[in-house]
Scaffold this active site. Structure first.
Site, short mmCIF file in Angstrom:
data_model
loop_
_atom_site.label_atom_id
_atom_site.label_comp_id
_atom_site.label_asym_id
_atom_site.label_seq_id
_atom_site.Cartn_x
_atom_site.Cartn_y
_atom_site.Cartn_z
N ARG A 68 0.91 -1.25 0.27
CA ARG A 68 -0.02 -0.16 0.07
C ARG A 68 0.93 1.34 -0.31
O ARG A 68 2.09 1.15 0.59
CB ARG A 68 -0.96 0.03 1.07
CG ARG A 68 -2.10 -0.64 1.28
CD ARG A 68 -2.87 -1.13 2.37
NE ARG A 68 -3.76 -1.97 2.37
CZ ARG A 68 -5.19 -1.94 1.88
NH1 ARG A 68 -5.35 -0.83 1.53
NH2 ARG A 68 -5.86 -3.06 1.72
N LEU A 112 1.81 4.74 1.33
CA LEU A 112 1.90 5.50 2.75
C LEU A 112 0.95 6.60 2.48
O LEU A 112 1.45 7.40 1.53
CB LEU A 112 3.14 5.30 3.26
CG LEU A 112 4.00 4.27 3.76
CD1 LEU A 112 5.14 4.72 4.84
CD2 LEU A 112 3.00 3.11 4.36
N ASN A 143 12.36 1.63 2.25
CA ASN A 143 11.71 0.77 1.58
C ASN A 143 12.63 -0.27 0.75
O ASN A 143 13.82 0.40 0.52
CB ASN A 143 10.78 1.30 0.73
CG ASN A 143 10.05 0.25 -0.37
OD1 ASN A 143 9.62 -0.53 0.27
ND2 ASN A 143 9.68 0.74 -1.49
N HIS A 156 13.04 -2.11 -3.01
CA HIS A 156 12.42 -2.17 -4.23
C HIS A 156 13.08 -3.12 -5.14
O HIS A 156 14.29 -2.99 -5.20
CB HIS A 156 12.00 -0.94 -4.84
CG HIS A 156 11.59 -0.74 -6.05
ND1 HIS A 156 10.07 -0.86 -6.24
CD2 HIS A 156 11.80 -0.81 -7.26
CE1 HIS A 156 9.93 -0.88 -7.40
NE2 HIS A 156 10.82 -0.79 -8.38
C1 GRF Z 1 10.63 -7.96 -2.37
O1 GRF Z 1 11.02 -8.29 -3.64
C2 GRF Z 1 10.68 -6.24 -2.28
O2 GRF Z 1 11.60 -6.01 -3.11
C3 GRF Z 1 9.17 -5.81 -2.55
O3 GRF Z 1 8.46 -6.72 -2.35
C4 GRF Z 1 9.07 -8.24 -2.08
C5 GRF Z 1 8.82 -8.73 -0.97
O4 GRF Z 1 9.18 -9.90 -0.76
N1 GRF Z 1 9.01 -4.40 -2.20
P1 GRF Z 1 9.00 -10.77 0.66
O5 GRF Z 1 7.54 -10.57 1.29
O6 GRF Z 1 10.01 -10.13 1.66
O7 GRF Z 1 9.38 -12.17 0.49
#
Ligand code: GRF
Length: 199
Positions: free
Chosen positions: A90, A92, A106, A108
């Site tokens: 989501r 923020l 975060n 990504h």
């Molecule tokens: C990760 O690849 C992260 O980069 C993205 O969401 C995924 C989360 O994976 N934001 P997990 O739930 O930690 O396995």
């Protein structure tokens, strides 16, 4: 020195949470895990680690601001000094971003600013890039936009699928995210506009 108190927000399986939990120690500890999804496996991982696991149900609140304020309340109640988004699906709201200004990270699964958004791995694959990777960044009010703390590259291999590539990216994430948290805990992240200097 007191160890940094980390709150984690997630929506899914939480393999990054697991890596963060496994790397916790003198520098930081995970004090609460919050999810918008009751059945997120990440909540179970938290319980297994003896960490408070809280489901904040967006349907229980009158709008996005109230939902975000409820999350901020949980984080404050656990005295979180850093908030880590780990697959929290989501966006923020500004009230939550402001409540923890420059204290939200975060991760990504792409080399930002390339491929922001919810299907970064698929987008990178479809674009035909030869190298992608992962980015840890500070969270501001725009999606996948704040100052970049750490990045690491992951080569795309012939025959990669979205799943196979995402798996290899996650292996790197599981090292990179704890590293970023330790830098934050040590006070080594200095933000100057868009640039982050590691002191
Ligand atoms: C990760 O690849 C992260 O980069 C993205 O969401 C995924 C989360 O994976 N934001 P997990 O739930 O930690 O396995």
């Amino acid at each position: 020195m007191e160890s940094l108190r980390v709150g984690v927000l997630l929506s899914g399986s939480g393999t990054n949470l697991q890596a963060i939990l496994d790397a916790a120690g003198v520098e930081y500890s995970v004090v609460v895990v919050v999810s918008d999804k009751a059945d997120a496996f990440g909540l179970q991982r938290a319980r297994d680690a003896g960490v408070p696991a809280v489901h904040v149900d967006p349907r229980g609140y009158d709008g996005r601001d109230a939902f975000n304020e409820a999350i901020a309340d949980v984080l404050r109640a656990h005295d979180a000094g850093l908030v880590c988004l780990a697959g929290f699906m989501r966006i923020l709201a500004p009230n939550l971003v402001k409540a923890f200004e420059n204290r939200i990270l975060n991760i990504h699964p792409a080399l930002l600013p390339a491929f922001p958004g919810g299907h970064a791995v698929r987008d990178a694959l479809d674009w035909g890039v030869k190298i992608t990777g992962t980015t840890v960044h500070l969270v501001d009010e725009e999606v996948d936009h704040g100052p970049i703390v750490l990045q690491r590259a992951v080569p795309v291999e012939a025959g990669d699928t979205e799943d196979s590539l995402h798996e290899r990216i996650k292996e790197v994430e599981h090292v990179l995210y704890p590293e970023a948290i330790r830098l934050f805990a040590a006070g080594r992240i200095h933000v100057d506009g868009r640039r982050v200097r590691i002191g």
